[in-house]
Design an enzyme around this catalytic site. Structure first.
Site, PDB file in Angstrom:
ATOM      1  N   HIS A   1     -55.570 -21.096  40.782  1.00 25.52           N
ATOM      2  CA  HIS A   1     -54.989 -22.240  41.469  1.00 25.52           C
ATOM      3  C   HIS A   1     -54.773 -21.892  42.936  1.00 25.52           C
ATOM      4  CE1 HIS A   1     -53.934 -22.493  37.203  1.00 25.52           C
ATOM      5  NE2 HIS A   1     -53.879 -23.801  37.353  1.00 25.52           N
TER       6      HIS A   1
ATOM      7  N   GLY B   1     -44.666 -19.748  34.072  1.00 22.07           N
ATOM      8  CA  GLY B   1     -45.911 -20.378  33.654  1.00 22.07           C
ATOM      9  C   GLY B   1     -45.585 -21.727  33.071  1.00 22.07           C
TER      10      GLY B   1
ATOM     11  N   LEU C   1     -43.825 -24.803  33.027  1.00 24.13           N
ATOM     12  CA  LEU C   1     -43.111 -25.339  34.185  1.00 24.13           C
ATOM     13  C   LEU C   1     -41.648 -25.612  33.847  1.00 24.13           C
ATOM     14  CD1 LEU C   1     -45.804 -27.699  35.724  1.00 24.13           C
ATOM     15  CD2 LEU C   1     -45.125 -25.409  36.457  1.00 24.13           C
TER      16      LEU C   1
ATOM     17  N   GLY D   1     -44.087 -30.441  39.271  1.00 23.82           N
ATOM     18  CA  GLY D   1     -44.110 -30.343  37.821  1.00 23.82           C
ATOM     19  C   GLY D   1     -42.833 -29.747  37.268  1.00 23.82           C
TER      20      GLY D   1
ATOM     21  N   HIS E   1     -56.272 -28.063  43.333  1.00 22.21           N
ATOM     22  CA  HIS E   1     -55.175 -27.588  42.495  1.00 22.21           C
ATOM     23  C   HIS E   1     -55.588 -26.422  41.610  1.00 22.21           C
ATOM     24  CE1 HIS E   1     -51.781 -27.491  39.741  1.00 22.21           C
ATOM     25  NE2 HIS E   1     -52.648 -27.570  38.743  1.00 22.21           N
TER      26      HIS E   1
ATOM     27  N   ARG F   1     -20.727 -17.978   9.459  1.00 22.50           N
ATOM     28  CA  ARG F   1     -20.333 -18.338  10.830  1.00 22.50           C
ATOM     29  C   ARG F   1     -18.897 -17.886  11.104  1.00 22.50           C
ATOM     30  NH1 ARG F   1     -18.395 -24.573  11.237  1.00 22.50           N
ATOM     31  NH2 ARG F   1     -17.618 -24.818   9.115  1.00 22.50           N
TER      32      ARG F   1
ATOM     33  N   SER G   1     -17.779 -25.574  15.907  1.00 21.50           N
ATOM     34  CA  SER G   1     -18.654 -25.421  14.748  1.00 21.50           C
ATOM     35  C   SER G   1     -19.350 -24.072  14.730  1.00 21.50           C
ATOM     36  CB  SER G   1     -19.700 -26.539  14.725  1.00 21.50           C
ATOM     37  OG  SER G   1     -19.089 -27.799  14.525  1.00 21.50           O
TER      38      SER G   1
ATOM     39  N   GLU H   1     -29.506 -27.601  24.999  1.00 19.31           N
ATOM     40  CA  GLU H   1     -29.987 -26.445  24.235  1.00 19.31           C
ATOM     41  C   GLU H   1     -31.121 -25.706  24.932  1.00 19.31           C
ATOM     42  OE1 GLU H   1     -28.266 -29.395  21.291  1.00 19.31           O
ATOM     43  OE2 GLU H   1     -29.694 -29.513  22.957  1.00 19.31           O
TER      44      GLU H   1
ATOM     45  N   PHE I   1     -31.450 -27.167  15.855  1.00 18.48           N
ATOM     46  CA  PHE I   1     -31.662 -27.497  17.256  1.00 18.48           C
ATOM     47  C   PHE I   1     -32.229 -26.336  18.056  1.00 18.48           C
ATOM     48  CE2 PHE I   1     -28.028 -30.487  16.156  1.00 18.48           C
ATOM     49  CZ  PHE I   1     -28.909 -31.443  15.691  1.00 18.48           C
TER      50      PHE I   1
ATOM     51  N   HIS J   1     -30.418 -32.843  10.572  1.00 20.87           N
ATOM     52  CA  HIS J   1     -29.690 -31.640  10.934  1.00 20.87           C
ATOM     53  C   HIS J   1     -30.036 -30.440  10.050  1.00 20.87           C
ATOM     54  CE1 HIS J   1     -27.484 -34.372  13.419  1.00 20.87           C
ATOM     55  NE2 HIS J   1     -26.518 -33.500  13.719  1.00 20.87           N
TER      56      HIS J   1
ATOM     57  N   ARG K   1     -22.800 -22.592   6.942  1.00 19.74           N
ATOM     58  CA  ARG K   1     -21.595 -23.402   7.039  1.00 19.74           C
ATOM     59  C   ARG K   1     -20.673 -23.131   5.855  1.00 19.74           C
ATOM     60  NH1 ARG K   1     -20.887 -29.861   5.855  1.00 19.74           N
ATOM     61  NH2 ARG K   1     -18.836 -30.123   6.816  1.00 19.74           N
TER      62      ARG K   1
END
Length: 745
Positions: free
Chosen positions: A90, A178, A180, A220, A325, A424, A451, A478, A504, A540, A587
């Site tokens: 590039h 790398g 973006l 970007g 580019h 946890r 939590s 996250e 998540f 979830h 949990r």
């Protein structure tokens, strides 16, 4: 070199005391008084989307070198030559960004090529990593271990100049970029780490940490959602030593940014709480770029976004278009640019002595600053010996510091008689102990602290007003949370952790992958690890997430079965400083097992429960499980023992660690001729490398209490025992031999 409010910066000679500056530059001493600069600083604090303040311009570049233009064009042509020689890459962004890079590396940044890990160096992040020819060019000029032959091997196998910057591969590259947006987001973490360390260790007369984090990014990067998350948090936290230069070249791969990106970026960043500036002519106005950076450095309460309007592929016949580019310019086009700028068109990879001399002065100034800093640290050690020893251990040792002696003694141990806890909850107990034992431990949660249970007792929040705090409220971000932890790890001296629900982790996978590639020992604390989380339902419940993480190279995915294994998981994570660890936690409460220990987690898998040795009957079955399902398999083994069926239970907290054990050990855990059933309340995929049958999930979950879900999907003693009898019968009838799955070295 320390920066004092009554000193003036000269780009050839460094910081000058006021009397000398007044004489050299024919300005009055009053212009340099702290009160005057304080007034100027107040003026600079006003958000500015347009031109620079007059006071900033006065503090701009006062002694311009006649070789600046030559150096900028040299960088442009080196970058174009690299891409042309590789026939890949590039060239456009490096040619457009060359003035920004030159401003930083030749005039503004403090760095020491002979000590590239010097703690108080300014950090530079090239967020638009496809423009890496730019970075390799300035690293070569600045005197890092990057030869001209290295530049000529751009994008070749085993080259020090790969197709995107890699932190572990090229001297002087701070972070792998790398994808973006990852670079800018990691820079937020670096600036956060710098602010926290400065608040912890800087004392009157001893500014051990005063460095800035500089970023060049492209359109970007600013379109990626991760930078919005990270930039929002940076503004909230007031990370004033973060300065971003946006290469506003108005071109993306598809064409003009008019196709997809027409928002007012500076207005957005002002809304985030950033200081904003604009340099309209980034192609030629080096003074404007330098003055903008000076103004950004004077703003200490907010991060700064500098919009630098440039022409992509400056100097090419196709400048300003997408044609420059992502493809070589061609020999004729490069020759045309060389003629226009007064270079010999027959020479490639040419750097004049004047340019090397210009960068040599910058490197020498950085080396002088490094020596002065080291002398200051020696004085600091006399005044603050305890802090100095801790600082040296964390920041000045090789391989990112050494953990303090005896830290493992802080890990709590448990017995089978101890209260059943969700893992946890066990994690919270472990973190309470480790945060006291390890001052480098820093982290937080993505708005799930109650939590995830990640806040240690008495931990102070890192906020604008309390930068000495080490608990971070990442908010519902996250992806940025993981990228920011990568940046803290890259800064050095910190062991970052972050937390959310395991499902998540999918939002964070892009940054977790960078953790793995970059060899950052980030701790990912992921709770609610199976369908056992219950009523929140399929959105979830992490069915495939464990498999996603286990399939990623250089990641340790640990799913502990009880409190001892939780301590063991943290021990493994902290001992593996060059690979990230994901600790998946339940949990629901789980029993503590008599056979579990902290140390055995490092084996990856081990025999937790054996049938009584009251006869010579061989094993009939092995049950292997992780996490909360280990307790289920122990109950199954006890039931089947009453039926004269001998069952071994293997706890498998970490596939990766088990696979690294010697083959004889693995053979001993899973003996030849004994069928194996895996049990995990997540995807069945992947377990076939250990087991002949799997009790797991083949679809998404459902919304219901955990006990009802376990019954519906077969995670009961009765169902697993029935499956065990079925498998034993299948191989006992003589039609099929039990295939041995440990037949690999």
């Amino acid at each position: 070199m320390p920066i004092f409010s009554n000193q003036l910066f000269d780009y050839n000679f460094g910081y000058l005391p006021p009397q000398q500056a007044a004489t050299t530059f024919n300005i009055t001493y009053d212009d340099l008084r702290p009160a005057a600069l304080t007034g100027a600083k107040r003026q600079l604090h006003e958000p500015r989307a347009g031109g620079l303040s007059e006071s900033a311009r006065k503090r701009g570049r006062l002694n311009e070198s006649s070789n600046d233009t030559l150096a900028i064009n040299t960088i442009r042509l080196l970058s174009a030559d690299m891409v042309q020689a590789a026939n890949s890459g590039h060239p456009g962004a490096p040619m457009g960004c060359a003035p920004m890079a030159h401003a930083l590396w030749a005039h503004m940044m403090s760095y020491c090529p002979t000590d590239p890990s010097w703690v108080n160096r300014d950090r530079f992040v090239l967020s638009n990593g496809h423009a890496c020819a730019l970075l390799y060019s300035v690293l070569h000029l600045a005197g890092f271990e990057l030869s001209m032959d290295d530049l000529k091997s751009f994008r070749k196998l085993d080259s020090k100049c790969p197709g995107h910057p890699e932190n572990f591969h090229t001297p002087g590259v701070e972070v792998t970029t790398g994808p973006l947006g990852q670079g800018l987001s990691m820079a937020v973490g670096m600036a956060l780490a710098s602010a926290q360390a400065a608040a912890t260790y800087n004392k009157d007369g001893f500014a051990l940490l005063s460095n800035h984090t500089f970023v060049i990014c492209g359109d970007g990067c600013l379109q990626e959602g991760v930078t919005s998350e990270a930039s929002s948090l940076a503004g909230h936290l007031g990370l004033g030593h973060l300065i971003v230069l946006w290469d506003d070249n108005r071109v993306t791969i598809d064409g003009s940014t008019d196709l997809s990106f027409t928002e007012d970026v500076l207005a957005r960043y002002q809304a985030y709480g950033w200081h904003t500036l604009h340099v309209p002519n980034g192609d030629d106005d080096l003074d404007g770029i330098l003055a903008a950076i000076e103004e950004a450095k004077a703003e200490t309460e907010r991060p700064t976004m500098i919009r630098v309007s440039t022409t992509i592929g400056k100097g090419s016949v196709n400048e300003g278009t997408g044609a420059v580019h992502g493809a070589p310019l061609g020999e004729a086009d490069i020759a045309s640019a060389k003629r226009a700028w007064g270079f010999d068109e027959k020479q490639s990879f040419h750097v004049g002595d004047e340019v090397y001399a210009l960068y040599r002065r910058a490197a020498e100034q950085g080396a002088r600053a490094q020596r002065e800093w080291r002398a200051m640290l020696d004085r600091y050690a006399i005044m603050h010996p305890t802090l100095a020893a801790e600082f040296e251990r964390r920041f000045c040792k090789p391989a990112g510091g050494e953990l303090p002696d005896g830290w493992e003694k802080a890990l709590p141990t448990f017995t089978a008689a101890d209260k059943q806890l969700a893992t946890r909850q066990s994690s919270q107990l472990v973190l309470n102990k480790l945060c006291d034992a390890l001052p480098e431990l820093i982290g937080g949660s993505a708005d799930l602290t109650p939590s995830n249970l990640t806040k240690a007792k008495g931990a102070l929040d890192f906020q604008r007003e309390t930068p000495e705090g080490k608990y971070i409220r990442f908010g519902v971000r996250e992806h940025a949370m993981a990228a920011i932890c990568n940046g803290m790890s890259a800064y050095g001296g910190f062991v970052p952790f972050c937390a959310t629900f395991l499902n998540f982790a999918g939002y964070a996978l892009g940054a977790i992958r960078i953790s793995a590639i970059s060899k950052y020992g980030v701790l990912y604390v992921m709770t609610h690890d199976s369908i056992g989380l219950g009523e929140d339902g399929p959105t979830h419940q992490p069915i495939e997430m464990l498999l996603s993480l286990r399939s990623m190279p250089n990641v340790l995915t640990l799913r502990p079965c009880d409190s001892n294994e939780v301590s063991g998981a943290y021990r493994v994570a902290l001992l593996n400083r060059t690979r990230p660890s994901v600790i998946a936690l339940s949990r629901q409460a789980v029993p503590n097992h008599a056979g579990s220990t902290i140390e055995r987690v490092a084996l990856g898998g081990y025999t937790l429960h054996e049938p009584p040795v009251d006869d010579a009957t061989p094993l009939h079955l092995c049950l292997v499980a992780s996490g909360s399902e280990v307790g289920l398999t122990v109950q199954v083994a006890e039931l089947m023992h009453k039926e004269a069926v001998r069952v071994r239970v293997v706890s498998m907290p970490c596939w990766e660690l088990f696979d690294e054990q010697p083959v004889e050990y693995r053979k001993g855990v899973f003996p030849r001729g004994v069928p194996v059933i895996a049990v995990e309340a997540a995807s069945v995929e992947g377990w076939s490398k250990y087991a002949h049958a799997i009790v797991g999930m083949e679809g998404f979950g459902a919304s219901a209490p955990a006990k009802d879900l376990h019954k519906k999907f077969g995670f009961t003693v009765e169902h697993v025992a029935a499956r065990g009898r079925q498998v034993i019968a299948f191989y006992a009838n003589g039609d099929s031999e039990v295939p041995w799955l440990m037949n690999r070295p």
